[in-house]
Design a protein around this motif. Sequence first.
Motif, PDB file in Angstrom:
ATOM      1  N   HIS A 565       0.870  -1.179   0.000  1.00 58.14           N
ATOM      2  CA  HIS A 565       0.000   0.000   0.000  1.00 58.14           C
ATOM      3  C   HIS A 565       0.914   1.239   0.000  1.00 58.14           C
ATOM      4  O   HIS A 565       2.041   1.184   0.489  1.00 58.14           O
ATOM      5  CB  HIS A 565      -0.885  -0.003   1.247  1.00 58.14           C
ATOM      6  N   SER A 606       1.348   4.389   8.551  1.00 55.40           N
ATOM      7  CA  SER A 606       0.202   4.728   7.659  1.00 55.40           C
ATOM      8  C   SER A 606      -1.052   4.165   8.310  1.00 55.40           C
ATOM      9  O   SER A 606      -1.012   3.590   9.397  1.00 55.40           O
ATOM     10  CB  SER A 606       0.376   4.033   6.297  1.00 55.40           C
ATOM     11  N   CYS A 607      -2.135   4.282   7.567  1.00 58.85           N
ATOM     12  CA  CYS A 607      -3.379   3.788   8.209  1.00 58.85           C
ATOM     13  C   CYS A 607      -3.450   2.269   8.106  1.00 58.85           C
ATOM     14  O   CYS A 607      -4.460   1.652   8.366  1.00 58.85           O
ATOM     15  CB  CYS A 607      -4.599   4.415   7.502  1.00 58.85           C
ATOM     16  N   HIS A 608      -2.422   1.688   7.578  1.00 60.37           N
ATOM     17  CA  HIS A 608      -2.436   0.226   7.481  1.00 60.37           C
ATOM     18  C   HIS A 608      -1.579  -0.355   8.584  1.00 60.37           C
ATOM     19  O   HIS A 608      -0.576   0.271   8.987  1.00 60.37           O
ATOM     20  CB  HIS A 608      -1.891  -0.219   6.110  1.00 60.37           C
ATOM     21  N   HIS A 632      -6.650  -2.805   8.008  1.00 63.05           N
ATOM     22  CA  HIS A 632      -6.812  -1.372   7.671  1.00 63.05           C
ATOM     23  C   HIS A 632      -7.756  -0.780   8.716  1.00 63.05           C
ATOM     24  O   HIS A 632      -8.728  -1.442   9.144  1.00 63.05           O
ATOM     25  CB  HIS A 632      -7.427  -1.261   6.268  1.00 63.05           C
ATOM     26  N   ARG A 633      -7.456   0.412   9.050  1.00 63.26           N
ATOM     27  CA  ARG A 633      -8.281   1.032  10.103  1.00 63.26           C
ATOM     28  C   ARG A 633      -9.502   1.651   9.446  1.00 63.26           C
ATOM     29  O   ARG A 633      -9.413   2.384   8.429  1.00 63.26           O
ATOM     30  CB  ARG A 633      -7.468   2.150  10.819  1.00 63.26           C
ATOM     31  N   TRP A 690     -10.244  -2.248  13.072  1.00 65.42           N
ATOM     32  CA  TRP A 690      -9.271  -2.786  12.104  1.00 65.42           C
ATOM     33  C   TRP A 690      -9.957  -3.894  11.295  1.00 65.42           C
ATOM     34  O   TRP A 690     -10.379  -4.895  11.869  1.00 65.42           O
ATOM     35  CB  TRP A 690      -8.057  -3.392  12.852  1.00 65.42           C
ATOM     36  N   ASP A 721      -6.276   0.955  -0.358  1.00 64.96           N
ATOM     37  CA  ASP A 721      -5.889   2.282   0.186  1.00 64.96           C
ATOM     38  C   ASP A 721      -6.646   2.483   1.502  1.00 64.96           C
ATOM     39  O   ASP A 721      -7.458   1.641   1.893  1.00 64.96           O
ATOM     40  CB  ASP A 721      -6.234   3.386  -0.836  1.00 64.96           C
ATOM     41  N   CYS A 722      -6.417   3.596   2.130  1.00 65.79           N
ATOM     42  CA  CYS A 722      -6.997   3.778   3.481  1.00 65.79           C
ATOM     43  C   CYS A 722      -8.505   3.949   3.340  1.00 65.79           C
ATOM     44  O   CYS A 722      -8.959   4.848   2.646  1.00 65.79           O
ATOM     45  CB  CYS A 722      -6.406   5.070   4.114  1.00 65.79           C
ATOM     46  N   GLY A 724     -10.529   4.906   5.550  1.00 69.92           N
ATOM     47  CA  GLY A 724     -10.947   6.176   6.165  1.00 69.92           C
ATOM     48  C   GLY A 724     -12.325   6.050   6.766  1.00 69.92           C
ATOM     49  O   GLY A 724     -12.741   4.969   7.219  1.00 69.92           O
TER      50      GLY A 724
END
Lengths: 1162, 513, 230
Positions: A565, A606-608, A632-633, A690, A721-722, A724
């Motif tokens: 990512h 990162s958000c991962h 992933h968050r 998560w 990707d994030c 979000g």
Amino acid sequence: AADGVLGCGGFVKSDVDINFSLVEVKLYTPHGSIKYQTDCAPNTGYYLIPLYDKGDFILKVEPPKGWSFEPQSIELQVDGTNDKCSKGEDINFLFTGFSVIGKVISKGQTIGPSGVTVSLTKSGEIIQTVKTSDNGDYMFTKVLPGEYKVQASHQTWKLEKPESVVKVINDNGNAGNNLVISGYDVSGVVSSDGEYIKGVNFLLFSSTVKQQDVTGCEKSPLKGFTGNQASKPICYVTSQQNGRFIFPSLPTGNYYIIPFYKGEHITFDVLPDKLEFEVQHQSVQLQKQFNVAGFSVSGRVLDSEKGSGVAKAKILLNGNEQTVTSQDGTYHLENMKTGTYKLSVQTSSIYFDDITLKITPSTPQLPNIVASSFSLCGQVVIDRLPEALASVPSQRRIIYHPDGKKSEAVSLSPEADGKFCTKVKPGKYIIGIHLSEQEVRAGLHLSPAEQVVTITNKPIKDIRFSQFRAKVSGTVVCMEKCGNIDVSLDVVGRTDSKQVVQVKDSGKGYTFSLDNVMPGKYKVTILQDTWCWKEKSTEFDVVDSDVTGLTFTQTGYILKCSVSHPIDINFAHEKKKGSVGSFQLNKGTNRFCLAQPGVYRLTPDSCHKFEKEVYTYDTSNPVMLTLTATQHRVTGSIKTDERVNDMVVTIKSSMDDTPLVIGPLKQEIDPKAKPQDSAKGPFTYRFSHWSRSGEKMTISVKSAEVLFYPPTIETTVSGDDCPGEVAKFDGRKGVFINGDIKPALQGASIVVEAVDGSMEPVTLVTDATGKFKVGPLHSHITYKVSAEKDGYVMTKEEGKTASFRAFKLGEISVKVLNEKGESLSDVLLSLSGGNQYRSNNITGSDGLMVFTALSPGQYFLRPMMKEYKFEPASQVIEVQEGTTEKINIKSSRVAYSCYGKVTSLNGEAEPGVIIEALGMGDCSANQEESKTEQDGSFRIRGLQPKCTYNIGLKTGDVNKHIERAVPKSKTLQVNKDDILGLNIIAFRQINQMDVSGNIKTSDEYLSSIKVSLYREENPDHPIQTISLSKSVFFYLPSLLIDDSGYILRIETSLSKTLYNYELPEIVFTANSTYKHFTFTFNPERRSGDQELSRGSFMILPLSLLLIFAGYHYQKVIPFLNQAFAQVQTTVTKMAEQQPSKDYNEPIEPEPYLKKKIKPRKA
Amino acid sequence: KMQRYDLQGTSYGAKNFLINMEARPVGSSSVTRKCIVARLEEVTLSAYRDWASQNAGGLIILIPENIQQLSPEQKKHLRSLEEDLLVEENGIPVYFAPETSELTDIYDSIQNGASGDQAATAWQAFLGAATANGFQMVMSGATEKPLPDFPIASIQGRLSGSGIEEQLPCIVLVAHYDSFGVAPGLAKGADSNGSGVVVLLELARLFSKLFTNSRTHAKYNVVFLLSGGGKFNYQGTKRWIEDNLESDTNVLTDAAYVLCLDMLGADNSLHLHVSKPPKEGSAGAEFLKNLEEITKSSFPDVKFDMVHKKINLADEMLAWEHERFSIKRLQAFTLSHLDSHKYPSRTSILDTRDQVDVKVLSRNVQIVAEAIATHIYNLTSQSVTQLFSDALSPQESIETAWLDYLTHDARSAQLINADSSLINTLQDTMSRYLKDVKITTHKADKRDPEFLFYSGSKYTLNAYNVKPAVFDLFLAAGIGAYLVLVWMVSQNFHLLYSTLKKFVQQPQKTKSQ
Amino acid sequence: MTFFHFGNCVALAYIPYAIVYKCSGLSEYNAFWKCVKAGGAYLFTQLCKMMVLATFFPATDSGGNSLDITGEFLKCTVDFADLLGLHLIMTRIAGKSQLKFMVAGMGWATSELIMTRVIPLWVGARGVEFDWKYVQMSFDSNVSLVHHISTAMLVWLYSRNDVNKSMIPVIVSLLVLGCYRPLIVEILIHAVGLGSWMLLIAKTLFTLCGGLITLQMYLRIPTQLQNSYY
């Protein structure tokens, strides 16, 4: 002749005493076969030939060869009376002389020519002349003995010994072969284009004849003849005015002549230049005409005025090739005719100008031909064409011009392989290659640029132009030890010609060098991808000089890592504090440079969430890092307009089945927001989770009072990707509905549903107090509430949506019992009441039927069932509100029914068959019928007791498909109970008719019999034929029973002539199911009757009569004649009576009688 | 010619073979190597025995052309004779000849020739012997020779029931088609099992008609077997059972019962012979009950009962065909109008076409058919009768045709080999109605053949009119006398001559004067 | 027994011939060859007859029963050829007159006997079957001997010119009768239906009386040379 023996005799006379015994006399038959031969008496020459039979013969005298007699042969027709022999006259043969034979021979031969006149002279005067036959023989006959002279003469041939002497004594004279012809004349003709040429000498050569034998031709050596043949000419003659030449006398042998014709100083060519011929014993006329084909001239080809001769040059006269120059360049042109010719010379790489000159016999030696120009050739060698030019056709051109005179430059384009050739006059030349700009740009560079060439008397062929080559070299600077690194050089724009070379450690640094590089733009790159270089590759241009000074310096170590990512990563060196930094990596593999060697710690941010928090990397052993994000968050936010603290978020994920509950969310204090509006303003709550990539989540928020819109949110985390913030909820206060039922009715079911049907109905059950409460519901929808309970009627209180009044309805439960008190099932109860209420139902198996929900009022009940009588038959029932009336009905069996089954033979049901029960006797009036169900069972109802019924299949046009039933019908007495188990077997209609038959006949006729079936209406076209091979019985395929007529007939292949029989035939109609026919067929053999030879008996008497007549013919014949004459006269009389013209002459009555002579018996 | 066969070791019929002998009447004194011509009634066992003892050359028994003309006691006498003659060991070859006119006058002439013995005076006897013309009996045709591996053919066919063929129970109907009589050439065997064969074929036709229609397709397989060698202790059936028991086509293993048909052509009684009464509830018992019901309900005039006879393994000739099956523990029984197997009419040449009444035959067919149908369609509960009527009724026309064909010529076992026209016709008929009809032939096994037939059943007899030798002496004497007479006449011809002359002279004198 | 029977028949047939031959004194005049010659003539005539029959007569196979009288009649006319044959023989044979007809008759009969009788006897008589017809056949051959001698005598008489005219018709009729004997026999068999024995007796009587008449006529010839044997 004495006592009958015939004979011919006579004398062979000769006035010269010859040896008579050599002479023979022969007697021939006319067609040449010898009958008898004898020889003559030596002294008198008498001969006698006996004759035994008459006929004509030929008497011949056969002297030894050469003797001649007179006459030679005599024909005799011996007839015993008037021919010579039988008259006894002598047949004499006179000897007229011997013969002289001899031979005229050619000189040196054994045989001679024919046609030579030879004359026989005796003391001067010629007695006989004769011509020699072939091989030169000649013969004189009738030569009396004496001394003769034989002379031979010939008008053309010369005789060596013209005469010879021969003496004839008592035998043939042999002149021997001493008349010798010395030779034969040989003549020929020479001409030139039709007019005869005088003065051409012909030299004679011979391998067999010696010179001295030849006479009559000039033997002196011929002036100017350089005969170089091995043999010397014997002699020569010259042609006369008319072109004829003659060798007067040539003995027999093989010769050949060569013509030689020399002018003042020109020798002409005479064709053919050599003629062989052979002299036999004839004069020879040379067939082949000699032809002066002209004279020969010669000349020389030089390569320069004073140069040497050009060998092997092709001389062309008027364009057609004549000859080739010899080594020293000289050439000869043979049999030329005087005239002007265009003479041209061709040879490789030397060029001559054509010259036209006049050739006459007087110009034997042609002027020299000097080479005018030479060829100049060369080659442009391009061994590696720059790739740019590969597709462009090469327009290279070669320019050359004489030294000093630039103006006369001539351009030339080479062939594909670069070769070129041109013709130049002798002199000094400058040759250059002209390249198109494109080629120059592409880096093609040829050397040497120009070449200076001088041409004297030799062509130059070896001019070469080749490509420019350059040398490239450079150095590599490493931070530590370089190790083996490769450097690759490739042409810009073209990827194919890559050259790789290894960097060498040359003591003071690492260098590399490449040579043989063609001009053009190049790029050199260093192949070491685990380090960072200042620049990995540099480009340079090779024009026409070598390139040096390329340097590569190492700046650091490459870190390669592949990330799933886009993240940013920060790294920190373990030991050196300084070098820390972060890099922004995007998806896939990234490479970035680490300045310092050593071990680094990398932490992704990162958000991962990755597998490992911190990764380590050591520059000394470069290994590719892979970072794959696992989770992933996911974040979500909820906005409510008032404070809710019991909000619970449940996330149901597709991956694991237990929903995740995130406990009561705390309000998120918005740091920026001012404290005061935090009490009342919109409150936001956040949650995060998560989730794994590819996980499908349904998020829903629950709270006691607040409803959230949308109720649930489904998201799937794509994982690349994030995600979000994925969920945004909006909480609103819920609406409640509560109502009640009066009187309190427990267990009623309440159904609340949205009017617009957007919400699925909620149902609940009222509790003991009859109240209920539904909520929270969405406020913006209007709802409909309904309640029901069986047995009660719910009516809505006006004005209120959710409160009801319940009335208990009335019910009627009816129980039907038969006599024995058991429940009677499927009795039809029809209930009709106020406001058109109607209900017809059948009692269940327990005999009970409950009519519910009856609004209070008056109802009318009537039970009905066949075969039963009900007590009471019908009744009126009063229903109060909420009461249940229990009614019992008693029934009594009035009639009975009959149960049974109609099946086929193997038990299969026969549905749809109508069974009829006919009353008999006193209750013959009533008739009941019923139809069998699908399973073949039937029930005939309403059979009156104490009646006997006849139950069976209904006939008539009903059960069409049933042919018959077994039993046809059954009579049953109905008494107190039903009749069970009436099984009937029904046979379907198979209207097929089988026909079979057999034939009573003896076995031998069986195989000849055929049985055929005809339809009655067309009796000549059989429907089926069966031939009986083995079995006496035959079976016809089944026919349709339709009463149509058929004829069954037997045919047999026995011949009528041998047997007499009659063929039985049976006519039947197809009206029954089976028919069998028996035929008897016994032909008797007809008695073989030979045909009667119908002779009659009369033959015998007739034959006897005949014999009798034959026996007494004398008597019979006159009788016959007389009868015949008599008939004749009658005929003539009739003829006269009709005077008719056409009988012009009277028919005399031929005296037939005379003709009929009895053939005498021999 | 009389039967000649070996069955299970014992051989029957005379060994030797009459070839060329002089005919002698019954009573004549010397019969050794003579051929006795006798009428039926003259031949008795005792007479036969002493003829044999005098080893007579052969015996020719004259029987009337149409055998039925015999009076009843003659018939009885013939039947008893048939059995005894066969059993005799050292018998003399016996020939049966239909009494044609020539035979009768030969018989009479040798009869009065024989009377010479009883003549009053010697002269008369002498004269009789001399003049009576004797007869030389010459038999033409090949001598009798054994046929070692004679194939006995049995034809079998099957009707397969509806459903999976293997699991369906099966009924076997058996009838032996060969006949037996003292003379194989005359054994027409109309009732002793011409009738059985016709019943079987008729049943095949009726049931094939039922089975072809899907609605009347029973759940039973029916096997039809026409077995050969029936009269020789049911060899054909024995071997057929052996083949089919162990072969995979378990025809017999799941056979509900085996019904043998034997002699159903005459009188109104039917007996079901069983070696072991069928136990209750078994298919056989059911079939028996059906038969009783049907005969009682729709054919009252038919007397039906079951005859139980245990198989006596001691005697080597089995009584009925079903015993072959019973030995193999198969439920089997035989239906016949004879109540016991001992009747000689089963193996007699008297059993000709007119013994069989077609009406009785088709009635029996209907009874059996109804019984079988009620069983395989298990209609027992409703006691349905008259099933086989109009469309399915037995056809007398074809039955008569079959009877005529079967009794047209003799059907004794040794005459019918595998490809004779009878077998072909039977096979062709069965293949018309039944499925996978096949002919299985059985041969006596090589080592100890159970049966051995002999060829030769029909011969032509030439009788030559022969004068006794003494007659020739007479003739010679006669001729001698005649010759002497001629000689005398020619010797003194001149006497005759002179007398004639005298006689001639006188008239001449008279004329001349 | 059968061969014995054959012997009887042969004896019956042939011995009378021998006896007649012996007693009639032919043996002295070594007429044996003449008899053989007569036999040859017989053969020859039979051959011609057969030729004539074959060519002129249609092969009638009119079955045994229907008597084709005309056919038979014409066949008998052919028998006249026999007479011709006999006449021929007599002209031929040298020798005394009565010797002539005796020899002719004898030769003719013997050859006929040999030709027609031997095979049937050999085949029939030796066979098993006994039948009277062989005996009858041999007896019949004796009768035909007498018949042939008488016919020969008649032919001889006819050809002699010195017999008185009145007897000619008798002779001719006898000859004609002689020729048509088989025809008469046929008719007797068919019309009258004589049994075989009766036929034989009839034939013998017929021949005997024929013979007696011829003998008588023969005796009447006045110019009979006395010195001949009889």
